[in-house]
Design a protein around this motif. Structure first.
Motif, PDB file in Angstrom:
ATOM      1  N   ARG A  40       1.947  -6.683   4.755  1.00 11.77           N
ATOM      2  CA  ARG A  40       3.056  -7.514   4.281  1.00 11.77           C
ATOM      3  C   ARG A  40       4.250  -6.626   3.911  1.00 11.77           C
ATOM      4  O   ARG A  40       5.386  -6.910   4.265  1.00 11.77           O
ATOM      5  CB  ARG A  40       2.585  -8.319   3.064  1.00 11.77           C
ATOM      6  CG  ARG A  40       3.658  -9.114   2.380  1.00 11.77           C
ATOM      7  CD  ARG A  40       3.175  -9.723   1.083  1.00 11.77           C
ATOM      8  NE  ARG A  40       2.992  -8.696   0.064  1.00 11.77           N
ATOM      9  CZ  ARG A  40       2.348  -8.885  -1.074  1.00 11.77           C
ATOM     10  NH1 ARG A  40       1.779 -10.033  -1.335  1.00 11.77           N
ATOM     11  NH2 ARG A  40       2.256  -7.915  -1.954  1.00 11.77           N
ATOM     12  N   THR A  41       3.979  -5.523   3.220  1.00 14.05           N
ATOM     13  CA  THR A  41       5.027  -4.601   2.779  1.00 14.05           C
ATOM     14  C   THR A  41       5.708  -3.936   3.965  1.00 14.05           C
ATOM     15  O   THR A  41       6.939  -3.851   4.028  1.00 14.05           O
ATOM     16  CB  THR A  41       4.425  -3.542   1.832  1.00 14.05           C
ATOM     17  OG1 THR A  41       3.982  -4.216   0.659  1.00 14.05           O
ATOM     18  CG2 THR A  41       5.422  -2.463   1.469  1.00 14.05           C
ATOM     19  N   GLU A  42       4.921  -3.450   4.902  1.00 15.81           N
ATOM     20  CA  GLU A  42       5.485  -2.778   6.075  1.00 15.81           C
ATOM     21  C   GLU A  42       6.349  -3.738   6.898  1.00 15.81           C
ATOM     22  O   GLU A  42       7.421  -3.356   7.382  1.00 15.81           O
ATOM     23  CB  GLU A  42       4.379  -2.164   6.924  1.00 15.81           C
ATOM     24  CG  GLU A  42       3.756  -0.957   6.248  1.00 15.81           C
ATOM     25  CD  GLU A  42       2.510  -0.435   6.949  1.00 15.81           C
ATOM     26  OE1 GLU A  42       2.014  -1.099   7.902  1.00 15.81           O
ATOM     27  OE2 GLU A  42       2.010   0.630   6.527  1.00 15.81           O
ATOM     28  N   ALA A  43       5.901  -4.980   7.050  1.00 17.83           N
ATOM     29  CA  ALA A  43       6.680  -5.969   7.798  1.00 17.83           C
ATOM     30  C   ALA A  43       8.002  -6.265   7.083  1.00 17.83           C
ATOM     31  O   ALA A  43       9.061  -6.339   7.727  1.00 17.83           O
ATOM     32  CB  ALA A  43       5.871  -7.254   7.983  1.00 17.83           C
ATOM     33  N   ALA A  44       7.966  -6.423   5.769  1.00 20.47           N
ATOM     34  CA  ALA A  44       9.199  -6.695   5.011  1.00 20.47           C
ATOM     35  C   ALA A  44      10.163  -5.518   5.096  1.00 20.47           C
ATOM     36  O   ALA A  44      11.366  -5.702   5.293  1.00 20.47           O
ATOM     37  CB  ALA A  44       8.872  -7.018   3.558  1.00 20.47           C
ATOM     38  N   ALA A  45       9.648  -4.300   4.961  1.00 19.63           N
ATOM     39  CA  ALA A  45      10.499  -3.108   5.047  1.00 19.63           C
ATOM     40  C   ALA A  45      11.096  -2.973   6.444  1.00 19.63           C
ATOM     41  O   ALA A  45      12.283  -2.656   6.598  1.00 19.63           O
ATOM     42  CB  ALA A  45       9.700  -1.863   4.679  1.00 19.63           C
ATOM     43  N   ARG A  46      10.294  -3.251   7.460  1.00 14.59           N
ATOM     44  CA  ARG A  46      10.780  -3.190   8.842  1.00 14.59           C
ATOM     45  C   ARG A  46      11.867  -4.249   9.080  1.00 14.59           C
ATOM     46  O   ARG A  46      12.908  -3.956   9.658  1.00 14.59           O
ATOM     47  CB  ARG A  46       9.594  -3.395   9.787  1.00 14.59           C
ATOM     48  CG  ARG A  46       9.884  -3.190  11.238  1.00 14.59           C
ATOM     49  CD  ARG A  46       8.636  -3.249  12.127  1.00 14.59           C
ATOM     50  NE  ARG A  46       7.760  -4.373  11.839  1.00 14.59           N
ATOM     51  CZ  ARG A  46       6.572  -4.286  11.204  1.00 14.59           C
ATOM     52  NH1 ARG A  46       6.116  -3.121  10.802  1.00 14.59           N
ATOM     53  NH2 ARG A  46       5.838  -5.358  11.001  1.00 14.59           N
ATOM     54  N   ARG A  53      12.403   3.947   3.979  1.00 10.09           N
ATOM     55  CA  ARG A  53      11.155   4.299   3.307  1.00 10.09           C
ATOM     56  C   ARG A  53      10.434   3.015   2.916  1.00 10.09           C
ATOM     57  O   ARG A  53      11.036   2.079   2.407  1.00 10.09           O
ATOM     58  CB  ARG A  53      11.459   5.114   2.052  1.00 10.09           C
ATOM     59  CG  ARG A  53      10.254   5.602   1.321  1.00 10.09           C
ATOM     60  CD  ARG A  53      10.661   6.475   0.113  1.00 10.09           C
ATOM     61  NE  ARG A  53       9.538   6.715  -0.734  1.00 10.09           N
ATOM     62  CZ  ARG A  53       9.016   5.826  -1.590  1.00 10.09           C
ATOM     63  NH1 ARG A  53       9.532   4.635  -1.704  1.00 10.09           N
ATOM     64  NH2 ARG A  53       7.984   6.132  -2.331  1.00 10.09           N
ATOM     65  N   VAL A  54       9.120   2.985   3.159  1.00 10.14           N
ATOM     66  CA  VAL A  54       8.319   1.814   2.802  1.00 10.14           C
ATOM     67  C   VAL A  54       7.818   1.997   1.367  1.00 10.14           C
ATOM     68  O   VAL A  54       7.135   2.974   1.062  1.00 10.14           O
ATOM     69  CB  VAL A  54       7.115   1.657   3.766  1.00 10.14           C
ATOM     70  CG1 VAL A  54       6.240   0.484   3.349  1.00 10.14           C
ATOM     71  CG2 VAL A  54       7.604   1.489   5.201  1.00 10.14           C
ATOM     72  N   PRO A  55       8.167   1.056   0.461  1.00  9.36           N
ATOM     73  CA  PRO A  55       7.696   1.174  -0.922  1.00  9.36           C
ATOM     74  C   PRO A  55       6.204   0.860  -1.038  1.00  9.36           C
ATOM     75  O   PRO A  55       5.558   0.489  -0.049  1.00  9.36           O
ATOM     76  CB  PRO A  55       8.538   0.135  -1.667  1.00  9.36           C
ATOM     77  CG  PRO A  55       8.969  -0.830  -0.627  1.00  9.36           C
ATOM     78  CD  PRO A  55       9.028  -0.084   0.675  1.00  9.36           C
ATOM     79  N   LEU A  56       5.667   0.978  -2.239  1.00  6.12           N
ATOM     80  CA  LEU A  56       4.245   0.705  -2.449  1.00  6.12           C
ATOM     81  C   LEU A  56       3.896  -0.751  -2.166  1.00  6.12           C
ATOM     82  O   LEU A  56       2.862  -1.047  -1.561  1.00  6.12           O
ATOM     83  CB  LEU A  56       3.834   1.047  -3.887  1.00  6.12           C
ATOM     84  CG  LEU A  56       3.891   2.518  -4.275  1.00  6.12           C
ATOM     85  CD1 LEU A  56       3.578   2.692  -5.758  1.00  6.12           C
ATOM     86  CD2 LEU A  56       2.916   3.319  -3.417  1.00  6.12           C
ATOM     87  N   THR A  70       9.756 -10.018   0.425  1.00  5.80           N
ATOM     88  CA  THR A  70      11.079 -10.592   0.549  1.00  5.80           C
ATOM     89  C   THR A  70      10.912 -12.097   0.484  1.00  5.80           C
ATOM     90  O   THR A  70      10.080 -12.658   1.186  1.00  5.80           O
ATOM     91  CB  THR A  70      11.752 -10.155   1.859  1.00  5.80           C
ATOM     92  OG1 THR A  70      12.004  -8.754   1.780  1.00  5.80           O
ATOM     93  CG2 THR A  70      13.060 -10.869   2.083  1.00  5.80           C
ATOM     94  N   GLY A  71      11.685 -12.734  -0.391  1.00  2.00           N
ATOM     95  CA  GLY A  71      11.594 -14.170  -0.599  1.00  2.00           C
ATOM     96  C   GLY A  71      11.056 -14.474  -1.985  1.00  2.00           C
ATOM     97  O   GLY A  71      10.642 -13.577  -2.721  1.00  2.00           O
TER      98      GLY A  71
END
Length: 186
Positions: A94-100, A106-109, A113-114
């Motif tokens: 989920r984090t990697e998709a939001a950062a992308r 940089r991808v946070p921990l 988004t939303g």
């Protein structure tokens, strides 16, 4: 399709919390949570956490109360359960998709988004922060371990607002938790 809740028995923030799930659809689960007045941030991958005092609101919204084992059985049978062994990976995806999607360098921990869902608690590390903005134009809420964490949160907010504005024409809404890998300020 039915939405179910179990008996609150998990202590946190001075309250007892239960879980609410759907046996078929996350869309139905989100709708029932809205009807019951649950905050969208109380969603956690496959369920909502709900405080004991919200029981009457859940029942009024048509949520069926069941035992803890029955709740888990129905979540598994419905195909929506994210097993404990897979939860960290699901959060990371989920984090990697939001950062992308935002084009972050940089991808946070942990990042959402939303307005729906929540990230992990604030890490007990120097420079760590947890940042939440629930609606456009609203001031963000920053939790930080120290001044370095507060500065890191402010830098992140500026970067993510710029990225969101560039892609969507709106400021970022979401939640993030991050900390420098070395324990030093980022």
């Amino acid at each position: 399709m039915t939405v179910y809740a179990d008996t609150p028995r998990w202590p946190r923030h001075g309250l007892l919390w239960g879980h609410m799930i759907s046996d078929r659809s996350l869309a139905e689960l989100h709708e029932r949570a809205r009807e019951a007045g649950l905050h969208p941030r109380s969603f956690d991958l496959d369920h909502y956490d709900w405080p004991e005092h919200a029981r009457a609101d859940l029942v009024a919204a048509g949520v069926v109360m069941v035992g803890n084992k029955e709740l888990t059985r129905r979540l598994i049978a419905g195909g929506l359960r994210i097993p404990a062994a897979r939860r960290a990976a699901a959060r990371r995806e989920r984090t990697e998709a939001a950062a992308r999607d935002l084009g972050l360098d940089r991808v946070p921990l942990d990042l959402i988004t939303g307005p729906v869902g929540h990230v992990d608690p604030l890490p007990q590390r120097p420079g760590a922060f947890r940042l939440t903005r629930d609606e456009a134009g609203a001031p963000p809420r920053i939790e930080a371990q120290d001044a370095d964490g507060r500065r890191a949160a402010e830098r992140f907010l500026a970067a993510v607002d710029d990225a969101s504005w560039t892609r969507t024409g709106a400021l970022w809404i979401g939640q993030v938790v991050d900390a420098p890998e070395s324990g030093r300020p980022s």
